[in-house]
Design an enzyme around this catalytic site. Structure first.
Site, PDB file in Angstrom:
ATOM      1  N   ASP A  58       0.850  -1.194   0.000  1.00 30.81           N
ATOM      2  CA  ASP A  58       0.000   0.000   0.000  1.00 30.81           C
ATOM      3  C   ASP A  58       0.886   1.244   0.000  1.00 30.81           C
ATOM      4  OD1 ASP A  58      -2.032   2.038   0.908  1.00 30.81           O
ATOM      5  OD2 ASP A  58      -3.248   0.234   1.101  1.00 30.81           O
ATOM      6  N   LYS A 132       1.350 -13.278 -13.114  1.00 31.44           N
ATOM      7  CA  LYS A 132       1.896 -14.066 -14.237  1.00 31.44           C
ATOM      8  C   LYS A 132       3.251 -14.663 -13.850  1.00 31.44           C
ATOM      9  CE  LYS A 132       3.604 -13.510 -18.919  1.00 31.44           C
ATOM     10  NZ  LYS A 132       4.118 -12.522 -19.855  1.00 31.44           N
ATOM     11  N   TYR A 172     -13.020   6.982 -12.598  1.00 29.09           N
ATOM     12  CA  TYR A 172     -13.102   5.746 -11.806  1.00 29.09           C
ATOM     13  C   TYR A 172     -13.751   4.631 -12.635  1.00 29.09           C
ATOM     14  CZ  TYR A 172     -14.288   2.736  -7.787  1.00 29.09           C
ATOM     15  OH  TYR A 172     -14.419   1.687  -6.902  1.00 29.09           O
ATOM     16  N   LYS A 176     -11.767   1.228 -14.037  1.00 32.10           N
ATOM     17  CA  LYS A 176     -12.157  -0.142 -13.685  1.00 32.10           C
ATOM     18  C   LYS A 176     -12.562  -0.934 -14.929  1.00 32.10           C
ATOM     19  CE  LYS A 176     -11.637  -0.060  -9.196  1.00 32.10           C
ATOM     20  NZ  LYS A 176     -10.774  -0.971  -8.451  1.00 32.10           N
TER      21      LYS A 176
END
Ligand code: NAD
Length: 344
Positions: A58, A132, A172, A176
């Site tokens: 974070d 990945k 936003y 997304k």
């Protein structure tokens, strides 16, 4: 609708042989981006409770180390400060990446429009790259906002949405939507075992009193004896899910091997005005309601169709609005009195 939204890939077949959290055999090590935020911190706690080691990543943009302070002495938990739009390097083995980093409240993403787009694009790219590299299961925290101001009600996963890309909320919603497209591309081109959860409005302890979302705003105002500021006439609806139910749904999806997109939210729909009155009752406040201007592109209705989650995961919310509200009010009472004593 078919339970499997996308064709099975070799990665999905691998994940279907992975022991499930519900069997008591959890993922070994998870990375949670945005783990010091509201939802991320609850996910970290629940993963640790189930025995999964957690690396919480974070940059504390809208979250805080205080949200995970209760986990800091735990040897199975690590907190790393990192902006995932720059890079994300993890030396250890990882078998689950939960990608939750992003400003999430309208106040935050209107203040941070470019960062919101960057974390949806570059942050998601780096989180997918990590999954990945490690051969890990990847889960994207998407949102009901991908449906915009919906013209289909309630919203099933195969509804494409009604989004204004150049409106103030577009940063936003489009971040997304791009993140979802990128996730699907990593699945089809790079064989990464991915899932997308579309989260509807969630509430509970550790929301910020000033994050601008209706429930924390109303609780803060009610506890301070101030008028509750209801946008417009308050007839617009929201369906709100208590955080513990959301976390259970997210971890069930992670363990399932299903690709999504999958709605997780509480279908109990109520008007914003009703929510305000319930907050006044739950806090025992004598506050009144004050009507203020509605934000641009504020959705008129919002309710998840959760048929898919029920069919595939057997998931249903179990905590009622009133119980969740009482728990949240209790937390805010303590938090706000702590804040007052810190300032004093
Ligand atoms: P939050 O703001 O409390 O948490 C987001 C966390 O991401 C914060 O701790 C923040 O510091 C961190 N972050 C932001 N940019 C970062 C970066 N570049 N690098 C590293 N960390 C970064 O928000 P939340 O309510 O917990 O939401 C978490 C996720 O769930 C978001 O992706 C959000 O879009 C999604 N979501 C939440 C809801 C909801 O009702 N809370 C609804 C739909 C979707």
């Amino acid at each position: 609708r078919r339970p499997d939204a996308l064709p099975a890939t070799p990665a999905e077949e691998r994940s279907s042989t992975r022991p499930h959290l519900s069997d008591g055999a959890p993922f070994r090590r998870a990375v949670v981006t945005g783990g010091a935020g509201f939802l991320g911190s609850h996910l970290c706690s629940e993963l640790r409770r189930r025995g999964t080691e957690v690396l919480c990543v974070d940059n504390f943009l809208t979250g805080t180390p205080r949200n995970v302070a209760h986990l800091l002495g735990d040897p199975g938990f690590r907190l790393v400060q990192c902006d995932i739009t720059d890079y994300m390097h993890v030396p250890d083995e990882v078998d689950l990446v939960l990608h939750f980093a992003s400003p999430a409240s309208p106040v935050d993403y209107l203040k941070l429009p470019i960062h919101t787009l960057k974390v949806g694009a570059l942050g998601t790219l780096h989180a997918l790259g990590l999954a990945k590299e490690k051969g890990a299961r990847f889960l994207l925290a998407s949102t009901s906002e991908v449906y915009g101001d919906p013209q289909v009600h309630p919203q099933p996963e195969d509804y494409w949405g009604h989004v204004n890309p150049v409106g103030p909320r577009g940063v936003y919603d489009e971040a997304k939507r791009f993140a979802e497209a990128l996730t699907v591309a990593y699945r089809s081109e790079n064989d990464v075992d991915t899932a997308i959860v579309r989260i509807f409005n969630t509430f509970g302890p550790r929301m910020r009193p000033f994050d601008g979302r209706a429930i924390p705003t109303f609780i803060r105002q009610a506890l301070a004896g101030e008028p509750l500021t209801v946008a417009g006439d308050g007839s617009q609806t929201r369906s709100v899910c208590y955080v513990d139910d959301l976390v259970r749904g997210v971890l069930a999806l992670a363990a399932s091997g299903h690709s999504g997109p999958m709605n997780i939210g509480n279908p109990h729909e109520q008007s914003v005005l009703q929510i305000a009155h319930d907050v006044i009752a739950a806090t025992g406040s004598s506050s009144s309601v004050e009507h203020v201007a509605r934000p641009v592109d504020d959705p008129t209705v919002r309710r998840p169709d959760t048929t898919l989650a029920t069919q595939v995961l057997g998931w249903e919310p179990s905590i009622s609005w009133r119980t969740g509200l009482d728990r949240t009010v209790a937390w805010f009472r303590e938090e706000l009195s702590d804040d007052a004593s810190r300032v004093a």
